[in-house]
Scaffold this motif. Structure first.
Motif, PDB file in Angstrom:
ATOM      1  N   VAL A   1      53.070  53.780  48.618  1.00 14.88           N
ATOM      2  CA  VAL A   1      53.107  52.465  49.259  1.00 14.88           C
ATOM      3  C   VAL A   1      52.925  51.388  48.199  1.00 14.88           C
ATOM      4  O   VAL A   1      51.947  51.394  47.450  1.00 14.88           O
ATOM      5  N   ARG A   2      53.905  50.468  48.129  1.00 14.43           N
ATOM      6  CA  ARG A   2      53.782  49.252  47.326  1.00 14.43           C
ATOM      7  C   ARG A   2      53.975  48.097  48.294  1.00 14.43           C
ATOM      8  O   ARG A   2      55.084  47.705  48.621  1.00 14.43           O
ATOM      9  N   TRP A   3      52.862  47.549  48.729  1.00 13.13           N
ATOM     10  CA  TRP A   3      52.808  46.613  49.849  1.00 13.13           C
ATOM     11  C   TRP A   3      52.734  45.202  49.289  1.00 13.13           C
ATOM     12  O   TRP A   3      51.674  44.631  49.135  1.00 13.13           O
ATOM     13  N   TYR A   4      53.905  44.626  48.961  1.00  9.68           N
ATOM     14  CA  TYR A   4      53.974  43.363  48.242  1.00  9.68           C
ATOM     15  C   TYR A   4      53.927  42.150  49.167  1.00  9.68           C
ATOM     16  O   TYR A   4      54.426  42.190  50.298  1.00  9.68           O
ATOM     17  N   THR A   5      53.387  41.056  48.653  1.00  7.14           N
ATOM     18  CA  THR A   5      53.520  39.758  49.311  1.00  7.14           C
ATOM     19  C   THR A   5      54.882  39.171  48.950  1.00  7.14           C
ATOM     20  O   THR A   5      55.570  39.645  48.044  1.00  7.14           O
ATOM     21  N   LYS A   6      55.269  38.113  49.638  1.00  9.78           N
ATOM     22  CA  LYS A   6      56.599  37.533  49.449  1.00  9.78           C
ATOM     23  C   LYS A   6      56.770  37.032  48.015  1.00  9.78           C
ATOM     24  O   LYS A   6      55.914  36.315  47.483  1.00  9.78           O
ATOM     25  N   MET A   7      57.899  37.395  47.389  1.00 10.40           N
ATOM     26  CA  MET A   7      58.163  36.911  46.037  1.00 10.40           C
ATOM     27  C   MET A   7      59.627  36.520  45.836  1.00 10.40           C
ATOM     28  O   MET A   7      60.030  36.236  44.710  1.00 10.40           O
ATOM     29  N   LYS A   8      60.401  36.486  46.914  1.00 10.02           N
ATOM     30  CA  LYS A   8      61.732  35.903  46.867  1.00 10.02           C
ATOM     31  C   LYS A   8      62.181  35.625  48.295  1.00 10.02           C
ATOM     32  O   LYS A   8      61.605  36.156  49.261  1.00 10.02           O
ATOM     33  N   ASP A   9      63.209  34.782  48.428  1.00 10.83           N
ATOM     34  CA  ASP A   9      63.624  34.306  49.746  1.00 10.83           C
ATOM     35  C   ASP A   9      64.546  35.305  50.438  1.00 10.83           C
ATOM     36  O   ASP A   9      65.756  35.089  50.552  1.00 10.83           O
ATOM     37  N   VAL A  10      63.977  36.407  50.885  1.00 13.44           N
ATOM     38  CA  VAL A  10      64.711  37.382  51.683  1.00 13.44           C
ATOM     39  C   VAL A  10      63.804  37.859  52.805  1.00 13.44           C
ATOM     40  O   VAL A  10      62.570  37.842  52.692  1.00 13.44           O
ATOM     41  N   ASP A  11      64.404  38.265  53.915  1.00 14.95           N
ATOM     42  CA  ASP A  11      63.646  38.846  55.011  1.00 14.95           C
ATOM     43  C   ASP A  11      63.248  40.267  54.633  1.00 14.95           C
ATOM     44  O   ASP A  11      64.100  41.085  54.248  1.00 14.95           O
ATOM     45  N   PHE A  12      61.958  40.554  54.757  1.00 19.67           N
ATOM     46  CA  PHE A  12      61.476  41.859  54.318  1.00 19.67           C
ATOM     47  C   PHE A  12      60.132  42.104  54.988  1.00 19.67           C
ATOM     48  O   PHE A  12      59.577  41.240  55.679  1.00 19.67           O
ATOM     49  N   VAL A  13      59.588  43.289  54.773  1.00 11.01           N
ATOM     50  CA  VAL A  13      58.275  43.636  55.319  1.00 11.01           C
ATOM     51  C   VAL A  13      57.219  43.217  54.292  1.00 11.01           C
ATOM     52  O   VAL A  13      56.691  44.038  53.546  1.00 11.01           O
ATOM     53  N   TRP A  14      56.953  41.931  54.228  1.00  9.34           N
ATOM     54  CA  TRP A  14      55.979  41.417  53.273  1.00  9.34           C
ATOM     55  C   TRP A  14      54.555  41.595  53.808  1.00  9.34           C
ATOM     56  O   TRP A  14      54.342  41.747  55.016  1.00  9.34           O
ATOM     57  N   ALA A  15      53.578  41.548  52.903  1.00  7.47           N
ATOM     58  CA  ALA A  15      52.172  41.804  53.257  1.00  7.47           C
ATOM     59  C   ALA A  15      51.333  40.529  53.317  1.00  7.47           C
ATOM     60  O   ALA A  15      50.111  40.590  53.247  1.00  7.47           O
ATOM     61  N   ASP A  16      51.975  39.350  53.457  1.00  4.98           N
ATOM     62  CA  ASP A  16      51.240  38.093  53.378  1.00  4.98           C
ATOM     63  C   ASP A  16      50.154  37.960  54.448  1.00  4.98           C
ATOM     64  O   ASP A  16      49.067  37.448  54.166  1.00  4.98           O
ATOM     65  N   GLU A  17      50.423  38.417  55.662  1.00  4.39           N
ATOM     66  CA  GLU A  17      49.417  38.289  56.722  1.00  4.39           C
ATOM     67  C   GLU A  17      48.200  39.156  56.430  1.00  4.39           C
ATOM     68  O   GLU A  17      47.055  38.755  56.701  1.00  4.39           O
ATOM     69  N   VAL A  18      48.409  40.332  55.878  1.00  6.85           N
ATOM     70  CA  VAL A  18      47.290  41.200  55.510  1.00  6.85           C
ATOM     71  C   VAL A  18      46.469  40.545  54.405  1.00  6.85           C
ATOM     72  O   VAL A  18      45.235  40.521  54.457  1.00  6.85           O
ATOM     73  N   PHE A  19      47.140  39.996  53.397  1.00  2.00           N
ATOM     74  CA  PHE A  19      46.416  39.335  52.317  1.00  2.00           C
ATOM     75  C   PHE A  19      45.651  38.118  52.827  1.00  2.00           C
ATOM     76  O   PHE A  19      44.556  37.815  52.342  1.00  2.00           O
ATOM     77  N   ALA A  20      46.203  37.407  53.804  1.00  2.00           N
ATOM     78  CA  ALA A  20      45.459  36.290  54.395  1.00  2.00           C
ATOM     79  C   ALA A  20      44.189  36.788  55.070  1.00  2.00           C
ATOM     80  O   ALA A  20      43.140  36.132  55.013  1.00  2.00           O
ATOM     81  N   GLY A  21      44.269  37.972  55.669  1.00  2.00           N
ATOM     82  CA  GLY A  21      43.112  38.529  56.357  1.00  2.00           C
ATOM     83  C   GLY A  21      42.000  39.007  55.438  1.00  2.00           C
ATOM     84  O   GLY A  21      40.857  39.132  55.864  1.00  2.00           O
ATOM     85  N   ILE A  22      42.340  39.288  54.173  1.00  2.00           N
ATOM     86  CA  ILE A  22      41.317  39.773  53.234  1.00  2.00           C
ATOM     87  C   ILE A  22      40.992  38.747  52.157  1.00  2.00           C
ATOM     88  O   ILE A  22      40.249  39.036  51.220  1.00  2.00           O
ATOM     89  N   SER A  23      41.510  37.534  52.288  1.00  2.00           N
ATOM     90  CA  SER A  23      41.412  36.542  51.209  1.00  2.00           C
ATOM     91  C   SER A  23      39.982  36.159  50.852  1.00  2.00           C
ATOM     92  O   SER A  23      39.716  35.753  49.712  1.00  2.00           O
ATOM     93  N   GLU A  24      39.058  36.276  51.785  1.00  2.00           N
ATOM     94  CA  GLU A  24      37.667  35.917  51.500  1.00  2.00           C
ATOM     95  C   GLU A  24      36.879  37.079  50.902  1.00  2.00           C
ATOM     96  O   GLU A  24      35.707  36.917  50.544  1.00  2.00           O
TER      97      GLU A  24
END
Length: 283
Positions: free
Chosen positions: A90-113
Protein backbone atom coordinates in the motif's frame (compact mmCIF):
# COMPACT_ATOMS: atom_id res chain seq x y z
CA UNK A 1 28.35 0.42 6.39
CA UNK A 2 25.44 1.62 8.51
CA UNK A 3 23.85 5.04 8.12
CA UNK A 4 24.98 7.71 10.57
CA UNK A 5 22.57 7.87 13.51
CA UNK A 6 21.86 10.91 15.64
CA UNK A 7 19.32 11.20 18.44
CA UNK A 8 18.78 14.90 17.78
CA UNK A 9 20.27 17.41 15.34
CA UNK A 10 19.71 21.11 14.71
CA UNK A 11 18.20 22.45 11.50
CA UNK A 12 21.45 24.26 10.68
CA UNK A 13 23.59 21.15 11.11
CA UNK A 14 21.17 19.03 9.10
CA UNK A 15 21.07 21.51 6.21
CA UNK A 16 24.86 21.92 6.07
CA UNK A 17 26.10 18.40 6.81
CA UNK A 18 23.36 16.23 5.32
CA UNK A 19 21.00 18.12 3.01
CA UNK A 20 23.61 20.15 1.11
CA UNK A 21 26.23 17.40 1.52
CA UNK A 22 23.73 14.90 0.04
CA UNK A 23 24.42 12.42 2.83
CA UNK A 24 21.93 9.96 4.38
CA UNK A 25 20.99 10.23 8.05
CA UNK A 26 18.85 8.38 10.58
CA UNK A 27 17.44 10.28 13.55
CA UNK A 28 16.26 8.25 16.52
CA UNK A 29 14.27 10.73 18.63
CA UNK A 30 12.87 13.25 16.15
CA UNK A 31 9.31 11.86 16.09
CA UNK A 32 8.93 10.37 19.57
CA UNK A 33 6.20 12.92 20.38
CA UNK A 34 3.98 11.68 17.53
CA UNK A 35 0.76 9.84 18.34
CA UNK A 36 0.76 7.58 15.28
CA UNK A 37 2.61 4.44 16.36
CA UNK A 38 -0.40 2.25 15.70
CA UNK A 39 -0.54 -1.41 14.75
CA UNK A 40 -2.04 -2.47 11.40
CA UNK A 41 -5.16 -3.59 13.26
CA UNK A 42 -5.52 -0.13 14.81
CA UNK A 43 -5.17 1.56 11.43
CA UNK A 44 -7.79 -0.85 10.12
CA UNK A 45 -10.11 -0.12 13.03
CA UNK A 46 -9.90 3.63 12.43
CA UNK A 47 -9.78 3.76 8.62
CA UNK A 48 -10.65 0.25 7.44
CA UNK A 49 -13.41 1.36 5.03
CA UNK A 50 -11.14 3.83 3.24
CA UNK A 51 -9.88 2.76 -0.17
CA UNK A 52 -6.12 2.37 -0.52
CA UNK A 53 -3.77 2.30 -3.51
CA UNK A 54 -2.10 -1.10 -3.85
CA UNK A 55 1.13 -1.43 -5.87
CA UNK A 56 3.57 -4.14 -6.87
CA UNK A 57 7.21 -4.10 -5.79
CA UNK A 58 7.84 -0.90 -7.70
CA UNK A 59 5.23 1.71 -8.68
CA UNK A 60 2.73 -0.13 -10.85
CA UNK A 61 -0.80 0.22 -9.49
CA UNK A 62 -2.36 -3.24 -9.32
CA UNK A 63 -5.49 -2.79 -7.21
CA UNK A 64 -7.66 -0.51 -5.10
CA UNK A 65 -9.33 -2.02 -2.05
CA UNK A 66 -10.53 -1.13 1.46
CA UNK A 67 -7.68 -0.90 3.95
CA UNK A 68 -9.36 -3.54 6.13
CA UNK A 69 -9.28 -6.01 3.24
CA UNK A 70 -5.58 -5.44 2.64
CA UNK A 71 -4.70 -5.82 6.33
CA UNK A 72 -6.79 -8.98 6.65
CA UNK A 73 -5.36 -10.60 3.51
CA UNK A 74 -1.72 -9.58 3.47
CA UNK A 75 -0.62 -8.72 7.00
CA UNK A 76 -0.12 -11.13 9.86
CA UNK A 77 -1.35 -13.85 7.52
CA UNK A 78 1.24 -16.13 5.93
CA UNK A 79 -1.40 -18.02 3.92
CA UNK A 80 -2.37 -14.83 2.09
CA UNK A 81 1.20 -14.28 0.94
CA UNK A 82 1.62 -17.53 -0.97
CA UNK A 83 1.89 -17.50 -4.75
CA UNK A 84 4.12 -16.06 -7.42
CA UNK A 85 4.90 -12.44 -8.16
CA UNK A 86 5.66 -9.48 -5.94
CA UNK A 87 3.86 -9.03 -2.65
CA UNK A 88 1.47 -6.07 -2.75
CA UNK A 89 2.35 -2.82 -1.04
CA UNK A 90 0.00 0.00 0.00
CA UNK A 91 1.28 3.43 -1.04
CA UNK A 92 -1.50 5.69 0.16
CA UNK A 93 -0.61 9.08 -1.33
CA UNK A 94 -2.20 12.49 -0.87
CA UNK A 95 -3.08 14.49 -3.98
CA UNK A 96 -0.04 15.55 -6.01
CA UNK A 97 -1.46 16.20 -9.47
CA UNK A 98 -4.78 17.21 -11.02
CA UNK A 99 -6.31 13.81 -11.73
CA UNK A 100 -9.19 11.90 -10.18
CA UNK A 101 -7.74 9.17 -8.01
CA UNK A 102 -8.03 7.44 -4.64
CA UNK A 103 -6.11 10.09 -2.72
CA UNK A 104 -5.55 9.93 1.06
CA UNK A 105 -6.16 13.62 1.87
CA UNK A 106 -9.18 13.00 4.12
CA UNK A 107 -7.24 10.45 6.18
CA UNK A 108 -4.32 12.84 6.55
CA UNK A 109 -6.73 15.57 7.66
CA UNK A 110 -7.99 13.19 10.33
CA UNK A 111 -4.51 12.56 11.74
CA UNK A 112 -3.07 16.06 11.26
CA UNK A 113 -2.99 16.85 14.98
CA UNK A 114 -1.13 13.64 15.82
CA UNK A 115 2.16 14.46 14.10
CA UNK A 116 4.22 17.40 12.91
CA UNK A 117 7.39 18.43 11.09
CA UNK A 118 10.39 16.69 12.70
CA UNK A 119 12.48 19.32 14.47
CA UNK A 120 15.61 18.84 12.34
CA UNK A 121 13.89 19.60 9.02
CA UNK A 122 13.62 23.17 7.69
CA UNK A 123 10.16 24.72 7.95
CA UNK A 124 10.51 27.27 5.12
CA UNK A 125 12.41 28.14 1.92
CA UNK A 126 11.11 25.24 -0.14
CA UNK A 127 11.14 25.05 -3.93
CA UNK A 128 8.95 21.93 -3.92
CA UNK A 129 6.35 22.58 -2.65
CA UNK A 130 6.58 26.22 -3.66
CA UNK A 131 7.12 28.28 -0.49
CA UNK A 132 9.91 30.72 0.30
CA UNK A 133 9.27 32.66 3.52
CA UNK A 134 6.05 30.90 4.57
CA UNK A 135 6.45 28.10 7.11
CA UNK A 136 5.25 24.66 6.06
CA UNK A 137 4.25 21.62 8.09
CA UNK A 138 3.77 18.32 6.19
CA UNK A 139 1.13 17.31 8.74
CA UNK A 140 -1.11 20.05 7.35
CA UNK A 141 0.38 21.22 4.04
CA UNK A 142 0.64 19.38 0.70
CA UNK A 143 3.98 17.78 -0.15
CA UNK A 144 4.82 15.56 -3.14
CA UNK A 145 4.59 11.83 -2.48
CA UNK A 146 3.23 12.44 1.01
CA UNK A 147 1.76 9.13 1.97
CA UNK A 148 1.46 6.14 4.25
CA UNK A 149 3.22 2.93 3.28
CA UNK A 150 1.68 -0.30 4.60
CA UNK A 151 3.18 -3.72 3.84
CA UNK A 152 3.36 -7.26 5.09
CA UNK A 153 6.58 -8.98 6.10
CA UNK A 154 8.59 -9.85 3.00
CA UNK A 155 7.22 -7.07 0.78
CA UNK A 156 9.76 -4.84 -0.90
CA UNK A 157 10.23 -1.74 -3.02
CA UNK A 158 12.85 -2.51 -5.66
CA UNK A 159 15.84 -0.32 -6.31
CA UNK A 160 14.89 3.13 -7.62
CA UNK A 161 15.66 6.85 -7.49
CA UNK A 162 12.99 9.29 -6.35
CA UNK A 163 11.69 11.72 -9.01
CA UNK A 164 11.76 15.52 -9.22
CA UNK A 165 15.40 15.73 -8.08
CA UNK A 166 13.91 15.61 -4.59
CA UNK A 167 15.02 14.52 -1.14
CA UNK A 168 12.82 12.31 1.03
CA UNK A 169 12.19 11.25 4.59
CA UNK A 170 10.84 7.87 5.65
CA UNK A 171 9.35 7.84 9.17
CA UNK A 172 8.94 4.35 10.57
CA UNK A 173 5.73 4.02 12.61
CA UNK A 174 5.45 0.25 13.06
CA UNK A 175 7.71 -2.71 12.41
CA UNK A 176 11.17 -2.86 10.84
CA UNK A 177 12.57 -2.26 7.36
CA UNK A 178 15.88 -3.24 5.76
CA UNK A 179 17.26 -0.37 3.70
CA UNK A 180 20.00 -0.46 1.05
CA UNK A 181 21.33 2.90 -0.14
CA UNK A 182 23.57 3.43 -3.19
CA UNK A 183 25.38 6.72 -3.75
CA UNK A 184 25.06 8.54 -7.11
CA UNK A 185 28.69 7.57 -7.80
CA UNK A 186 27.45 3.97 -8.26
CA UNK A 187 24.89 4.79 -10.95
CA UNK A 188 26.95 3.29 -13.80
CA UNK A 189 26.93 -0.11 -12.09
CA UNK A 190 23.22 -0.01 -11.26
CA UNK A 191 21.69 1.01 -14.60
CA UNK A 192 22.22 -0.67 -17.98
CA UNK A 193 20.27 0.16 -21.14
CA UNK A 194 17.79 2.09 -19.04
CA UNK A 195 17.17 -0.91 -16.73
CA UNK A 196 17.84 -0.64 -12.99
CA UNK A 197 19.26 -3.80 -11.48
CA UNK A 198 16.96 -5.91 -9.31
CA UNK A 199 19.20 -6.47 -6.29
CA UNK A 200 17.42 -9.70 -5.34
CA UNK A 201 17.01 -11.13 -8.85
CA UNK A 202 19.50 -9.47 -11.24
CA UNK A 203 19.21 -10.05 -14.97
CA UNK A 204 22.49 -11.82 -15.70
CA UNK A 205 22.71 -10.70 -19.33
CA UNK A 206 22.66 -7.05 -18.30
CA UNK A 207 24.41 -7.36 -14.94
CA UNK A 208 26.89 -10.26 -15.15
CA UNK A 209 28.84 -8.87 -12.18
CA UNK A 210 25.79 -8.17 -10.02
CA UNK A 211 27.27 -10.14 -7.12
CA UNK A 212 29.91 -7.42 -6.82
CA UNK A 213 27.35 -4.62 -6.42
CA UNK A 214 27.40 -3.54 -2.79
CA UNK A 215 25.39 -0.74 -1.17
CA UNK A 216 27.11 2.33 0.22
CA UNK A 217 24.94 1.89 3.31
CA UNK A 218 22.88 -1.00 4.65
CA UNK A 219 20.77 -0.61 7.77
CA UNK A 220 17.56 -1.56 9.56
CA UNK A 221 15.05 1.18 10.26
CA UNK A 222 13.27 0.67 13.58
CA UNK A 223 9.91 2.04 14.72
CA UNK A 224 10.32 5.63 15.89
CA UNK A 225 13.27 6.35 13.57
CA UNK A 226 13.43 8.69 10.56
CA UNK A 227 15.58 8.02 7.49
CA UNK A 228 16.69 10.94 5.32
CA UNK A 229 17.19 9.79 1.70
CA UNK A 230 19.15 12.37 -0.33
CA UNK A 231 18.31 13.14 -3.93
CA UNK A 232 19.89 10.92 -6.54
CA UNK A 233 20.51 8.00 -4.17
CA UNK A 234 19.12 4.69 -5.42
CA UNK A 235 17.46 2.78 -2.59
CA UNK A 236 15.94 -0.66 -2.04
CA UNK A 237 13.61 -1.21 0.92
CA UNK A 238 12.28 -4.53 2.26
CA UNK A 239 9.84 -5.09 5.13
CA UNK A 240 11.38 -7.43 7.71
CA UNK A 241 8.11 -7.49 9.64
CA UNK A 242 4.66 -6.10 8.95
CA UNK A 243 5.43 -2.43 8.49
CA UNK A 244 3.84 1.04 8.44
CA UNK A 245 5.76 4.16 7.41
CA UNK A 246 4.94 7.79 6.72
CA UNK A 247 6.85 9.62 4.00
CA UNK A 248 7.11 12.75 1.87
CA UNK A 249 9.49 14.35 -0.63
CA UNK A 250 10.75 17.92 -0.92
CA UNK A 251 13.26 20.24 -2.56
CA UNK A 252 14.82 22.92 -0.35
CA UNK A 253 16.27 26.22 -1.56
CA UNK A 254 19.68 25.19 -0.22
CA UNK A 255 19.86 22.50 -2.93
CA UNK A 256 18.46 24.59 -5.80
CA UNK A 257 21.46 23.79 -8.00
CA UNK A 258 20.78 20.03 -7.94
CA UNK A 259 17.11 20.65 -8.66
CA UNK A 260 17.96 22.96 -11.56
CA UNK A 261 20.35 20.43 -13.08
CA UNK A 262 17.68 17.73 -12.78
CA UNK A 263 14.86 19.63 -14.47
CA UNK A 264 17.10 20.88 -17.29
CA UNK A 265 18.95 17.67 -18.07
CA UNK A 266 16.87 14.66 -17.04
CA UNK A 267 15.50 12.69 -19.98
CA UNK A 268 12.54 11.57 -17.88
CA UNK A 269 11.55 14.95 -16.48
CA UNK A 270 8.64 15.32 -18.92
CA UNK A 271 6.70 12.68 -17.00
CA UNK A 272 7.34 14.64 -13.79
CA UNK A 273 5.86 17.90 -15.08
CA UNK A 274 2.26 17.32 -13.86
CA UNK A 275 3.48 17.07 -10.26
CA UNK A 276 5.87 20.01 -10.59
CA UNK A 277 3.12 22.09 -12.15
CA UNK A 278 0.61 21.13 -9.46
CA UNK A 279 2.86 22.29 -6.62
CA UNK A 280 4.05 25.39 -8.48
CA UNK A 281 0.47 26.56 -8.78
CA UNK A 282 -0.55 25.92 -5.15
CA UNK A 283 -1.28 29.05 -3.11
Amino acid sequence: MQVTRKATISKAEFIENYLIANTPLITTEAIHNWDLFWSPDEWSRRFGQELVQVYDDLFNLIDVMPLSSFVRKFMGNQEGRKGTGPQPYVRWYTKMKDVDFVWADEVFAGISERWSLPSFLPDKNYLLPNSYDRSLDPAKDPFPAKGIFISGAGARTRLHQDPWGSDAVLCQLFGRKRVLLFSPAQDNTLVRNGVIVDIDHPEKSLFPEASNIKPTHEDVLEAGEVLFIPSGWHHHVASITDSISLTWNFVHLSTWDKFFRHITSSAGVESELPVLRYFAELK
